[in-house]
Scaffold this active site. Structure first.
Site, PDB file in Angstrom:
ATOM      1  N   GLU A 284       0.821  -1.209   0.000  1.00 61.16           N
ATOM      2  CA  GLU A 284       0.000   0.000   0.000  1.00 61.16           C
ATOM      3  C   GLU A 284       0.858   1.264   0.000  1.00 61.16           C
ATOM      4  O   GLU A 284       0.440   2.307  -0.511  1.00 61.16           O
ATOM      5  CB  GLU A 284      -0.933  -0.008   1.219  1.00 61.16           C
ATOM      6  CG  GLU A 284      -2.168   0.836   1.043  1.00 61.16           C
ATOM      7  CD  GLU A 284      -3.226   0.557   2.090  1.00 61.16           C
ATOM      8  OE1 GLU A 284      -4.425   0.595   1.742  1.00 61.16           O
ATOM      9  OE2 GLU A 284      -2.868   0.301   3.256  1.00 61.16           O
ATOM     10  N   HIS A 305       5.301 -27.798  -0.745  1.00 63.86           N
ATOM     11  CA  HIS A 305       4.653 -28.940  -1.388  1.00 63.86           C
ATOM     12  C   HIS A 305       3.614 -28.492  -2.422  1.00 63.86           C
ATOM     13  O   HIS A 305       2.829 -29.310  -2.911  1.00 63.86           O
ATOM     14  CB  HIS A 305       4.020 -29.837  -0.327  1.00 63.86           C
ATOM     15  CG  HIS A 305       5.027 -30.429   0.609  1.00 63.86           C
ATOM     16  ND1 HIS A 305       5.610 -31.657   0.405  1.00 63.86           N
ATOM     17  CD2 HIS A 305       5.583 -29.933   1.740  1.00 63.86           C
ATOM     18  CE1 HIS A 305       6.466 -31.903   1.379  1.00 63.86           C
ATOM     19  NE2 HIS A 305       6.471 -30.869   2.206  1.00 63.86           N
ATOM     20  N   LYS A 420     -13.868   2.437  -4.412  1.00 66.32           N
ATOM     21  CA  LYS A 420     -14.875   2.942  -3.472  1.00 66.32           C
ATOM     22  C   LYS A 420     -15.820   3.918  -4.168  1.00 66.32           C
ATOM     23  O   LYS A 420     -17.045   3.855  -3.984  1.00 66.32           O
ATOM     24  CB  LYS A 420     -14.193   3.643  -2.291  1.00 66.32           C
ATOM     25  CG  LYS A 420     -13.472   2.722  -1.326  1.00 66.32           C
ATOM     26  CD  LYS A 420     -12.896   3.554  -0.182  1.00 66.32           C
ATOM     27  CE  LYS A 420     -12.119   2.703   0.794  1.00 66.32           C
ATOM     28  NZ  LYS A 420     -11.550   3.507   1.890  1.00 66.32           N
TER      29      LYS A 420
END
EC number: 5.3.1.9
Length: 431
Positions: A284, A305, A420
């Protein structure tokens, strides 16, 4: 510097020449450090987290203790915590890091997103329980926590009526925002996040310290860790400031060696959110202007794995940062077999899981280095409240230097506002 608390090992970074790197970067680091302290960086006033270790915390700690005692007197068994971004990741990080010492008899339920399943699951779990509600949001307007706070505040009100206020804590701005108004109107306990502390730098604000206290950890020890880190990181010398050195090596690996990805690695699932916090701090703060490393993470040995093949033999577009936490709070020795060694593991008899994990760390570093992977290793002295405070502050300081070397404003996140704005436009128009 307190080398025994945190050490940085660069012996597995290909092409790293200390003399050349120090000569190239030291003056830049000196200037950024001066600008940071003088509040001359972009949004340079957002340094409340850096000032925090030196402040008097007696009133805050007293208030936190009072909330803890009140919840115990109300026989609270469950905490519903509503927050997102740094207000969620940071809380989860500190509680997970210290989980082996967590007090019994109290359970936390995180509601961090728009998942109806998650909210419904928590509602089901807290039914008929004695519970309390804590939320963190500086504005009170961030949609995800605002929606969840409404849902759970309504439930709390239906359950406890005009006494529900006793079970609500809001952590928000001192003077502004919807939560401040709600606290004033309904008598909710309020803790203040200073307006000059951004979300990803707020883990050790009242939010993190309160939750730590409720779950049996020592907020004072956490704060002492931050203070020690600040003392250790006063110097700008790359020889003695490991946070600045880490920032410089990241920058050099990105700009000179042309790596695009940093894979941060830990060897315990308890540290997953520590890696997520690393990802948020750097992602960020640096993800701007099409110029940044892409921070990601893996939990070893589990991910060996699934991703181990790629790390060993895939295209080397990444470097690794390994976080090794010494002196873990829990250990188990391999016991003698009850089944006549039919699993053929007696050669490890009486070795501990932590000893075996240490061998795994060394072996993986050696294997990946032989495959031309550059590896930075950060070793933390212990798993403790003090060490958490130390390392979180250390990471925050490293973030500021690393992002500033790229020329970024490390304290804003304008890209987050794009979705937003579009989302609110659609929701208000009935989409």
């Amino acid at each position: 510097m307190s080398d025994k608390l945190l050490t940085i090992d660069l012996s597995h970074v290909y092409g790293f020449d200390k003399e050349i790197i120090f000569k190239k970067y030291q003056k830049k680091v000196d200037q950024i450090h001066q600008d940071f302290l003088a509040h001359k960086l972009a949004d340079g006033h957002m340094t409340g987290w850096y000032d925090q270790p030196d402040q008097n915390h007696q009133f805050l700690l007293k208030t936190i203790n009072q909330i803890d005692k009140k919840f115990k007197s109300l026989k609270v068994t469950d905490i519903v915590y509503v927050g997102i971004g740094g207000s969620f990741t940071g809380i989860k990080t500190v509680l997970d890091f210290l989980k082996p010492k967590q007090r019994t008899g109290l359970k936390i339920h995180f509601v961090p997103d728009l998942s109806a399943f998650q909210a419904a699951s928590v509602i089901k779990e807290i039914k008929n329980k004695s519970w309390a509600l804590i939320t963190t949001s500086k504005s009170g307007r961030t949609l995800e926590p605002a929606l969840n706070f409404r849902i759970f505040r309504n439930l709390l009100n239906k359950r406890y009526g005009n006494k529900h206020y006793q079970r609500v804590v809001v952590i928000t701005d001192e003077k502004k925002g919807l939560l401040t108004k709600m606290a004033s109107n309904h008598g909710y306990q309020k803790l203040v996040i200073d307006s000059n502390i951004g979300g990803r730098f707020s883990t050790l604000s009242p939010a993190g310290l309160l939750l730590a206290k409720l779950f049996g950890h020592d907020p004072k020890a956490i704060l002492k860790g931050t203070l020690q880190a600040k003392k250790d990181l006063q110097t700008t010398s790359l020889e003695n400031n490991s946070a600045y050195l880490y920032a410089v090596v990241r920058h050099w690996l990105y700009t000179t060696k042309k790596f695009k990805i940093e894979v941060c690695i830990a060897y315990h699932s308890l540290y997953e959110y520590l890696l997520l916090q690393h990802r948020q701090l750097f992602g960020e703060s640096e993800g701007k202007n099409d110029k940044s490393l892409f921070p990601t993470f893996s939990i070893f040995t589990v991910d060996l794995h699934s991703m181990g093949q790629l790390y060993q033999e895939g295209e080397k577009v990444f470097f690794e940062t390994v976080i090794d936490v010494k002196n873990p709070l829990v250990n188990i020795n391999l016991p003698p077999s009850d089944f006549d060694n039919d699993d053929e593991l007696d050669f490890l008899l009486d070795k501990s899981l932590n000893e075996i994990s240490d061998v795994a760390i060394d072996s993986v570093i050696k294997a990946h280095y032989q495959a031309n992977v550059s590896i930075i290793k950060l070793t933390l002295k212990e798993q403790s409240a003090f060490m958490f405070g130390y390392f979180y502050f250390w990471l925050s300081v490293a973030t500021v230097m690393s992002g500033s070397l790229l020329g970024h404003n490390v304290f804003n996140q304008p890209g987050v506002e794009v979705y937003k704005k579009l989302m609110f436009e659609k929701l208000r128009s009935g989409h």
